[in-house]
Design a protein around this motif. Structure first.
Motif, short mmCIF file in Angstrom:
data_model
loop_
_atom_site.label_atom_id
_atom_site.label_comp_id
_atom_site.label_asym_id
_atom_site.label_seq_id
_atom_site.Cartn_x
_atom_site.Cartn_y
_atom_site.Cartn_z
N UNK A 137 0.67 -1.07 -0.04
CA UNK A 137 -0.12 -0.14 -0.08
C UNK A 137 0.85 1.26 0.13
N UNK A 138 0.33 2.23 -0.28
CA UNK A 138 1.17 3.62 -0.19
C UNK A 138 1.24 3.78 1.17
N UNK A 139 2.26 4.58 1.44
CA UNK A 139 2.81 4.98 2.82
C UNK A 139 1.73 5.44 3.64
N UNK A 140 0.75 6.52 3.11
CA UNK A 140 -0.35 7.29 3.50
C UNK A 140 -1.44 6.38 3.83
N UNK A 141 -1.51 5.11 3.28
CA UNK A 141 -2.64 4.44 3.52
C UNK A 141 -3.03 4.40 4.89
N UNK A 142 -4.20 4.31 5.46
CA UNK A 142 -4.77 3.97 6.74
C UNK A 142 -5.75 3.17 7.18
N UNK A 143 -5.25 2.17 7.83
CA UNK A 143 -5.87 1.09 8.23
C UNK A 143 -7.44 1.50 8.92
N UNK A 144 -8.52 0.89 8.24
CA UNK A 144 -9.72 1.58 8.79
C UNK A 144 -10.10 0.75 9.94
N UNK A 145 -9.97 1.62 11.21
CA UNK A 145 -10.77 1.03 12.50
C UNK A 145 -11.98 0.51 12.64
N UNK A 146 -12.38 -0.99 12.96
CA UNK A 146 -13.62 -1.29 13.03
C UNK A 146 -14.30 -1.61 11.59
N UNK A 194 -14.07 -3.24 7.43
CA UNK A 194 -13.34 -4.42 6.71
C UNK A 194 -12.14 -3.88 5.96
N UNK A 195 -11.01 -4.87 5.91
CA UNK A 195 -9.91 -4.35 5.33
C UNK A 195 -10.30 -4.15 3.68
N UNK A 196 -9.87 -2.97 3.16
CA UNK A 196 -10.20 -2.72 1.80
C UNK A 196 -9.01 -3.16 0.89
N UNK A 197 -9.39 -3.92 0.06
CA UNK A 197 -8.53 -4.57 -1.00
C UNK A 197 -8.58 -4.02 -2.29
N UNK A 238 -3.68 1.11 -5.32
CA UNK A 238 -2.65 1.02 -4.30
C UNK A 238 -1.92 2.50 -4.07
N UNK A 239 -1.24 2.79 -4.93
CA UNK A 239 -0.53 4.12 -4.89
C UNK A 239 -1.37 5.19 -4.36
N UNK A 240 -2.61 5.29 -5.19
CA UNK A 240 -3.51 6.24 -4.84
C UNK A 240 -4.00 6.15 -3.45
N UNK A 241 -3.69 5.30 -2.67
CA UNK A 241 -4.06 5.07 -1.20
C UNK A 241 -5.61 4.42 -1.03
N UNK A 242 -6.30 3.87 -2.24
CA UNK A 242 -7.33 3.63 -2.04
C UNK A 242 -7.45 2.13 -1.30
N UNK A 243 -6.57 1.46 -1.33
CA UNK A 243 -6.61 -0.01 -0.76
C UNK A 243 -4.94 -0.61 -0.59
N UNK A 244 -5.21 -1.98 -0.13
CA UNK A 244 -4.06 -2.57 -0.07
C UNK A 244 -4.00 -3.63 -0.73
#
Length: 178
Positions: free
Chosen positions: A61-70, A72-75, A115-121
């Motif tokens: 993922x992009x460095x700025x990707x943030x994991x969503x709390x609570x 589902x993990x976006x793929x 992934x580079x755009x930060x949308x998902x992992x």
């Protein structure tokens, strides 16, 4: 020297028809005699072929990707029957990690762009992950994805075609180890 230039130097009369697709579909086309050679991810216990590389996978993922709390993990993945997608989904399900498809690309370039755009992992082979993407799996305790073999299968006998195929294999190996 770039690959296409090398192939032209080997034989100016060589006609190349390159098809890109899912490994399983390419292997089936090869087995049916529709293709002279294929470079595919090894699936199942198939024997034969020439190993070009081992591909280790990671969660990129992009460095700025943030994991969503609570949530589902976006793929970001390719559509089924992508083998890498299947490995990733199985690993997440086995680990009890909720996931959702945020982006389904028609090619790996599109998945990388998402992934580079930060949308998902994105579950990707390490050798194709470009600068700007980092493997966040270890940091966020995502399940290991393992690796697979990249294999060349060929029925080519013609000397000029064989020389061209050797050049393709050598280029692939050099890119896989760089």
């Amino acid at each position: 020297m770039p690959l296409l230039e090398r192939l032209h130097a080997i034989s100016a009369n060589l006609t190349l028809a390159v098809t890109i697709g899912f490994s399983r579909e390419m292997q089936e086309a090869y087995d049916a005699g529709e293709l002279d050679a294929v470079i595919v991810r090894q699936e199942g216990s198939r024997r034969g072929g020439e190993k070009l590389a081992d591909d280790a996978f990671g969660w990129f993922a992009a460095r700025r990707f943030t994991f969503p709390k609570g949530e589902a993990l976006p793929l970001a993945t390719l559509a089924p029957p992508c083998g890498v997608r299947a490995i990733a989904v199985r690993a997440l399900d086995k680990a009890g990690i909720a996931w959702r498809e945020r982006f389904v690309g028609g090619g790996v370039t599109a998945v990388i762009a998402a992934a580079l755009a930060g949308l998902a992992i994105a579950p990707l082979a390490r050798r194709i992950a470009p600068p700007g993407l980092v493997d966040l799996g270890p940091e966020h305790k995502l399940p290991r994805l393992g690796s697979s073999k990249v294999m060349l299968h060929s029925k080519v006998g013609d000397p000029a075609k064989l020389a061209a195929l050797r050049a393709v294999a050598a280029t692939f190996r050099s890119l896989a180890t760089s």
